[in-house]
Scaffold this motif. Structure first.
Motif, PDB file in Angstrom:
ATOM      1  N   VAL A  28       0.838  -1.202   0.000  1.00 24.48           N
ATOM      2  CA  VAL A  28       0.000   0.000   0.000  1.00 24.48           C
ATOM      3  C   VAL A  28       0.869   1.247   0.000  1.00 24.48           C
ATOM      4  O   VAL A  28       0.646   2.202  -0.751  1.00 24.48           O
ATOM      5  CB  VAL A  28      -0.951   0.003   1.214  1.00 24.48           C
ATOM      6  N   ALA A  29       1.909   1.221   0.861  1.00 20.25           N
ATOM      7  CA  ALA A  29       2.794   2.380   0.967  1.00 20.25           C
ATOM      8  C   ALA A  29       3.500   2.664  -0.344  1.00 20.25           C
ATOM      9  O   ALA A  29       3.638   3.805  -0.770  1.00 20.25           O
ATOM     10  CB  ALA A  29       3.811   2.164   2.080  1.00 20.25           C
ATOM     11  N   MET A  30       3.968   1.616  -0.994  1.00 17.36           N
ATOM     12  CA  MET A  30       4.692   1.796  -2.255  1.00 17.36           C
ATOM     13  C   MET A  30       3.755   2.272  -3.356  1.00 17.36           C
ATOM     14  O   MET A  30       4.165   2.961  -4.280  1.00 17.36           O
ATOM     15  CB  MET A  30       5.372   0.496  -2.647  1.00 17.36           C
ATOM     16  N   ALA A  31       2.490   1.887  -3.255  1.00 16.33           N
ATOM     17  CA  ALA A  31       1.515   2.309  -4.264  1.00 16.33           C
ATOM     18  C   ALA A  31       1.122   3.767  -4.069  1.00 16.33           C
ATOM     19  O   ALA A  31       0.799   4.466  -5.024  1.00 16.33           O
ATOM     20  CB  ALA A  31       0.274   1.416  -4.199  1.00 16.33           C
ATOM     21  N   GLU A  32       1.155   4.232  -2.795  1.00 18.40           N
ATOM     22  CA  GLU A  32       0.676   5.583  -2.493  1.00 18.40           C
ATOM     23  C   GLU A  32       1.768   6.649  -2.599  1.00 18.40           C
ATOM     24  O   GLU A  32       1.491   7.814  -2.781  1.00 18.40           O
ATOM     25  CB  GLU A  32       0.069   5.614  -1.094  1.00 18.40           C
ATOM     26  N   THR A  33       3.035   6.238  -2.420  1.00 19.61           N
ATOM     27  CA  THR A  33       4.100   7.234  -2.451  1.00 19.61           C
ATOM     28  C   THR A  33       5.339   6.671  -3.106  1.00 19.61           C
ATOM     29  O   THR A  33       5.610   5.485  -3.031  1.00 19.61           O
ATOM     30  CB  THR A  33       4.445   7.700  -1.020  1.00 19.61           C
ATOM     31  N   GLN A  34       6.083   7.574  -3.726  1.00 19.78           N
ATOM     32  CA  GLN A  34       7.347   7.173  -4.341  1.00 19.78           C
ATOM     33  C   GLN A  34       8.535   7.634  -3.486  1.00 19.78           C
ATOM     34  O   GLN A  34       9.678   7.506  -3.903  1.00 19.78           O
ATOM     35  CB  GLN A  34       7.460   7.783  -5.749  1.00 19.78           C
ATOM     36  N   ASP A  35       8.233   8.186  -2.305  1.00 18.15           N
ATOM     37  CA  ASP A  35       9.270   8.798  -1.475  1.00 18.15           C
ATOM     38  C   ASP A  35       9.821   7.877  -0.406  1.00 18.15           C
ATOM     39  O   ASP A  35      10.709   8.269   0.354  1.00 18.15           O
ATOM     40  CB  ASP A  35       8.735  10.065  -0.800  1.00 18.15           C
ATOM     41  N   LEU A  36       9.309   6.651  -0.292  1.00 22.51           N
ATOM     42  CA  LEU A  36       9.817   5.726   0.718  1.00 22.51           C
ATOM     43  C   LEU A  36      11.229   5.309   0.327  1.00 22.51           C
ATOM     44  O   LEU A  36      11.439   4.742  -0.751  1.00 22.51           O
ATOM     45  CB  LEU A  36       8.914   4.491   0.804  1.00 22.51           C
ATOM     46  N   PRO A  37      12.235   5.606   1.170  1.00 26.03           N
ATOM     47  CA  PRO A  37      13.631   5.299   0.804  1.00 26.03           C
ATOM     48  C   PRO A  37      13.822   3.814   0.529  1.00 26.03           C
ATOM     49  O   PRO A  37      13.345   2.962   1.266  1.00 26.03           O
ATOM     50  CB  PRO A  37      14.415   5.739   2.050  1.00 26.03           C
ATOM     51  N   GLU A  38      14.557   3.529  -0.532  1.00 20.11           N
ATOM     52  CA  GLU A  38      14.777   2.142  -0.925  1.00 20.11           C
ATOM     53  C   GLU A  38      15.525   1.366   0.147  1.00 20.11           C
ATOM     54  O   GLU A  38      15.247   0.187   0.375  1.00 20.11           O
ATOM     55  CB  GLU A  38      15.545   2.085  -2.242  1.00 20.11           C
ATOM     56  N   GLU A  39      16.489   2.017   0.826  1.00 21.39           N
ATOM     57  CA  GLU A  39      17.261   1.291   1.831  1.00 21.39           C
ATOM     58  C   GLU A  39      16.388   0.814   2.988  1.00 21.39           C
ATOM     59  O   GLU A  39      16.633  -0.239   3.578  1.00 21.39           O
ATOM     60  CB  GLU A  39      18.413   2.150   2.347  1.00 21.39           C
ATOM     61  N   ILE A  40      15.347   1.590   3.299  1.00 23.23           N
ATOM     62  CA  ILE A  40      14.426   1.177   4.367  1.00 23.23           C
ATOM     63  C   ILE A  40      13.604  -0.023   3.906  1.00 23.23           C
ATOM     64  O   ILE A  40      13.404  -0.989   4.646  1.00 23.23           O
ATOM     65  CB  ILE A  40      13.507   2.345   4.777  1.00 23.23           C
ATOM     66  N   ILE A  41      13.126   0.061   2.667  1.00 21.13           N
ATOM     67  CA  ILE A  41      12.338  -1.049   2.125  1.00 21.13           C
ATOM     68  C   ILE A  41      13.158  -2.328   2.113  1.00 21.13           C
ATOM     69  O   ILE A  41      12.710  -3.395   2.561  1.00 21.13           O
ATOM     70  CB  ILE A  41      11.861  -0.723   0.693  1.00 21.13           C
ATOM     71  N   LEU A  42      14.395  -2.246   1.634  1.00 24.34           N
ATOM     72  CA  LEU A  42      15.226  -3.436   1.515  1.00 24.34           C
ATOM     73  C   LEU A  42      15.622  -3.980   2.880  1.00 24.34           C
ATOM     74  O   LEU A  42      15.750  -5.207   3.058  1.00 24.34           O
ATOM     75  CB  LEU A  42      16.480  -3.131   0.694  1.00 24.34           C
ATOM     76  N   ASN A  43      15.815  -3.082   3.856  1.00 25.67           N
ATOM     77  CA  ASN A  43      16.133  -3.536   5.206  1.00 25.67           C
ATOM     78  C   ASN A  43      14.990  -4.341   5.791  1.00 25.67           C
ATOM     79  O   ASN A  43      15.201  -5.371   6.451  1.00 25.67           O
ATOM     80  CB  ASN A  43      16.458  -2.335   6.106  1.00 25.67           C
ATOM     81  N   ILE A  44      13.772  -3.899   5.533  1.00 23.14           N
ATOM     82  CA  ILE A  44      12.593  -4.631   6.016  1.00 23.14           C
ATOM     83  C   ILE A  44      12.410  -5.915   5.226  1.00 23.14           C
ATOM     84  O   ILE A  44      12.165  -6.986   5.778  1.00 23.14           O
ATOM     85  CB  ILE A  44      11.336  -3.747   5.914  1.00 23.14           C
ATOM     86  N   PHE A  45      12.561  -5.792   3.909  1.00 25.29           N
ATOM     87  CA  PHE A  45      12.374  -6.962   3.050  1.00 25.29           C
ATOM     88  C   PHE A  45      13.349  -8.090   3.388  1.00 25.29           C
ATOM     89  O   PHE A  45      13.015  -9.264   3.255  1.00 25.29           O
ATOM     90  CB  PHE A  45      12.550  -6.567   1.582  1.00 25.29           C
ATOM     91  N   SER A  46      14.546  -7.744   3.800  1.00 24.73           N
ATOM     92  CA  SER A  46      15.555  -8.768   4.086  1.00 24.73           C
ATOM     93  C   SER A  46      15.162  -9.669   5.238  1.00 24.73           C
ATOM     94  O   SER A  46      15.744 -10.741   5.418  1.00 24.73           O
ATOM     95  CB  SER A  46      16.903  -8.107   4.392  1.00 24.73           C
ATOM     96  N   ARG A  47      14.167  -9.264   6.010  1.00 20.77           N
ATOM     97  CA  ARG A  47      13.705 -10.063   7.145  1.00 20.77           C
ATOM     98  C   ARG A  47      12.487 -10.910   6.805  1.00 20.77           C
ATOM     99  O   ARG A  47      11.979 -11.641   7.658  1.00 20.77           O
ATOM    100  CB  ARG A  47      13.395  -9.153   8.337  1.00 20.77           C
ATOM    101  N   LEU A  48      12.009 -10.801   5.580  1.00 21.50           N
ATOM    102  CA  LEU A  48      10.833 -11.560   5.164  1.00 21.50           C
ATOM    103  C   LEU A  48      11.246 -12.910   4.574  1.00 21.50           C
ATOM    104  O   LEU A  48      12.324 -13.037   3.992  1.00 21.50           O
ATOM    105  CB  LEU A  48      10.031 -10.783   4.124  1.00 21.50           C
ATOM    106  N   PRO A  49      10.386 -13.924   4.692  1.00 21.12           N
ATOM    107  CA  PRO A  49      10.695 -15.233   4.087  1.00 21.12           C
ATOM    108  C   PRO A  49      10.594 -15.175   2.570  1.00 21.12           C
ATOM    109  O   PRO A  49       9.971 -14.275   2.000  1.00 21.12           O
ATOM    110  CB  PRO A  49       9.625 -16.154   4.687  1.00 21.12           C
ATOM    111  N   VAL A  50      11.203 -16.146   1.911  1.00 23.95           N
ATOM    112  CA  VAL A  50      11.225 -16.203   0.451  1.00 23.95           C
ATOM    113  C   VAL A  50       9.816 -16.197  -0.118  1.00 23.95           C
ATOM    114  O   VAL A  50       9.532 -15.521  -1.121  1.00 23.95           O
ATOM    115  CB  VAL A  50      11.999 -17.450  -0.020  1.00 23.95           C
ATOM    116  N   LYS A  51       8.929 -16.943   0.515  1.00 23.63           N
ATOM    117  CA  LYS A  51       7.547 -17.050   0.023  1.00 23.63           C
ATOM    118  C   LYS A  51       6.894 -15.673  -0.094  1.00 23.63           C
ATOM    119  O   LYS A  51       6.192 -15.387  -1.076  1.00 23.63           O
ATOM    120  CB  LYS A  51       6.743 -17.948   0.961  1.00 23.63           C
ATOM    121  N   SER A  52       7.123 -14.797   0.890  1.00 25.58           N
ATOM    122  CA  SER A  52       6.548 -13.451   0.849  1.00 25.58           C
ATOM    123  C   SER A  52       7.249 -12.583  -0.191  1.00 25.58           C
ATOM    124  O   SER A  52       6.612 -11.806  -0.907  1.00 25.58           O
ATOM    125  CB  SER A  52       6.651 -12.793   2.233  1.00 25.58           C
ATOM    126  N   LEU A  53       8.570 -12.723  -0.278  1.00 30.30           N
ATOM    127  CA  LEU A  53       9.326 -11.880  -1.202  1.00 30.30           C
ATOM    128  C   LEU A  53       8.977 -12.155  -2.662  1.00 30.30           C
ATOM    129  O   LEU A  53       8.947 -11.230  -3.481  1.00 30.30           O
ATOM    130  CB  LEU A  53      10.824 -12.096  -0.976  1.00 30.30           C
TER     131      LEU A  53
END
Length: 413
Positions: A28-53
């Motif tokens: 939702v956040a990525m759809a609503e704004t383009q200002d979310l820093p990529e490093e924050i997204i990737l830091n969060i994504f790195s903690r998600l399981p493969v199935k979610s990614l």
């Protein structure tokens, strides 16, 4: 602190719920704004399981590239996320399927948790997939006992490896074999032994030597290994990886009964087994349990128990200790069973006729059954990961997921 099985189920439920909610929020956040820093997204994504990614690969071309093709992100995710372990089963039916190893799986082999996989050559004549071993989510396999491949079942990426001497000379390959990873050099190794059966007499003797080759993923080449190891290694047996070495049972000498290959030193050596009571049980399989090399023993005929011994201090013969005795309800008749036993961290898997059964180490009971097809079969444990070989060699377009690849909740790679 050690969690009970029920506590583990609750905790995993919380983790999956958080992962799902986080995934939804980020979408939702990525759809609503383009200002979310990529490093924050990737830091969060790195903690998600493969199935979610994998679901996020369809959000944008940038995320598709990072999740599937960025080796740095794959490494960070492999270190940070809680990965799930699965059992890969291959038969000559052909049947190629992945089953979960999590303790909280509702039912072992439940259709909702089984993934039916495919490979480009699976349904061709003689397309039996022989599983050689797995490390860090990469599975090494062979087809037709001649051609070798590296495969990530979680992503559906596959790449053919160079031909070995055994392939070029039409020798009988992988009489014994194994796969390992050396963290010191960040390199994956595949060891394969072969014999030229066309030159052997019918009465095979233990002093016959083999030709041993080792493949390095980093150099992308095969190397001949000096060896005096012959038929003392159990035929057609997968090596067990522990302490940067591969291990096989000695086919002739049960007392001295383990043959080891040091992946770094590139040399074979022997290892002593514990002294067992004369109770009618025999060594049947090697594995790894509680981080230690282990051996399993059971009697021929009607088998109502399996003993597991572990080497608490690697390389020290006096450190062999009985870990536990698994009781087998409704005991099967196990006569020709040796190579169809797989011991992993939480379970022991066995083949009973056309059924794959699991004995849970903590619950000490048989956990459901799963039907197999065909006659020949092999199985390996692997973990889900995003790791691929792009950090070793450029990724080719043909490596990216093939038709009929991995399907996770309706998303096909």
């Amino acid at each position: 602190m050690v969690l009970s099985t029920e506590q583990q189920k609750v905790m995993k439920g919380h983790i999956e719920s958080v992962s799902h909610n986080l995934s939804h929020s980020l979408t939702v956040a990525m759809a609503e704004t383009q200002d979310l820093p990529e490093e924050i997204i990737l830091n969060i994504f790195s903690r998600l399981p493969v199935k979610s990614l994998i679901r996020f690969t369809s959000v944008s071309k940038r995320l598709h590239f990072i999740i599937l093709s960025d080796p740095k992100f794959a490494q960070s995710q492999h270190k940070a996320a809680r990965f799930s372990r699965r059992l890969l089963v291959s038969t000559d039916a052909p049947q190629l399927e992945s089953l979960p190893l999590d303790a909280d799986t509702p039912s072992f082999g439940d259709p909702s948790s089984v993934r039916r996989l495919t490979l480009p050559f699976l349904h061709q004549p003689g397309g039996y997939v022989h599983l050689l071993g797995s490390c860090n989510g990469l599975v090494f396999l062979s087809a037709y006992k001649t051609f070798y491949y590296v495969w990530n079942p979680s992503l559906g990426f596959v790449k053919k490896l160079p031909e070995s001497y055994a392939t070029l000379s039409n020798r009988e390959a992988h009489v014994f074999y194994g796969v390992g990873y050396l963290s010191a050099t960040d390199d994956y190794k595949v060891l394969v032994a072969s014999y030229d059966f066309t030159e052997l007499q019918l009465d095979i003797t233990e002093d016959m030597s083999s030709i041993v080759e080792m493949f390095s993923l980093r150099t992308h080449t095969w190397e001949r290994i000096e060896s005096s190891v012959g038929f003392d290694v159990e035929p057609y047996c997968q090596g067990t990886l522990s302490n940067d070495a591969l291990h096989w049972l000695n086919f002739y000498d049960e007392e001295h009964g383990i043959v080891c290959f040091d992946l770094a030193a590139k040399e074979f050596r022997g290892m002593w087994l514990p002294h067992f009571d004369n109770d009618g049980k025999s060594i049947r399989s090697l594995g790894v349990c509680e981080g230690c090399l282990c051996v399993s023993r059971y009697a021929e005929g009607v088998c109502d128990s399996v003993d597991l011994w572990v080497m608490k201090e690697y390389g020290v013969s006096d450190s062999w200790t009985t870990l536990f005795c698994l009781k087998v309800p409704d005991p099967p008749v196990w006569l020709e069973f040796g190579r169809k036993l797989l011991v992993v961290e939480c379970s022991t898997f066995a083949v009973e006729g056309c059924q794959l059964i699991r004995i849970d180490h903590k619950e000490n009971r048989k956990v459901d059954q799963y039907m197999l097809k065909g006659i020949l079969m092999c199985m390996v444990e692997y973990e889900e990961s995003l790791l691929w070989i792009s950090c070793y060699h450029p990724v080719e377009a043909t490596e990216q997921g093939f038709p009929g690849g991995v399907q996770i909740d309706g998303f096909t790679m």
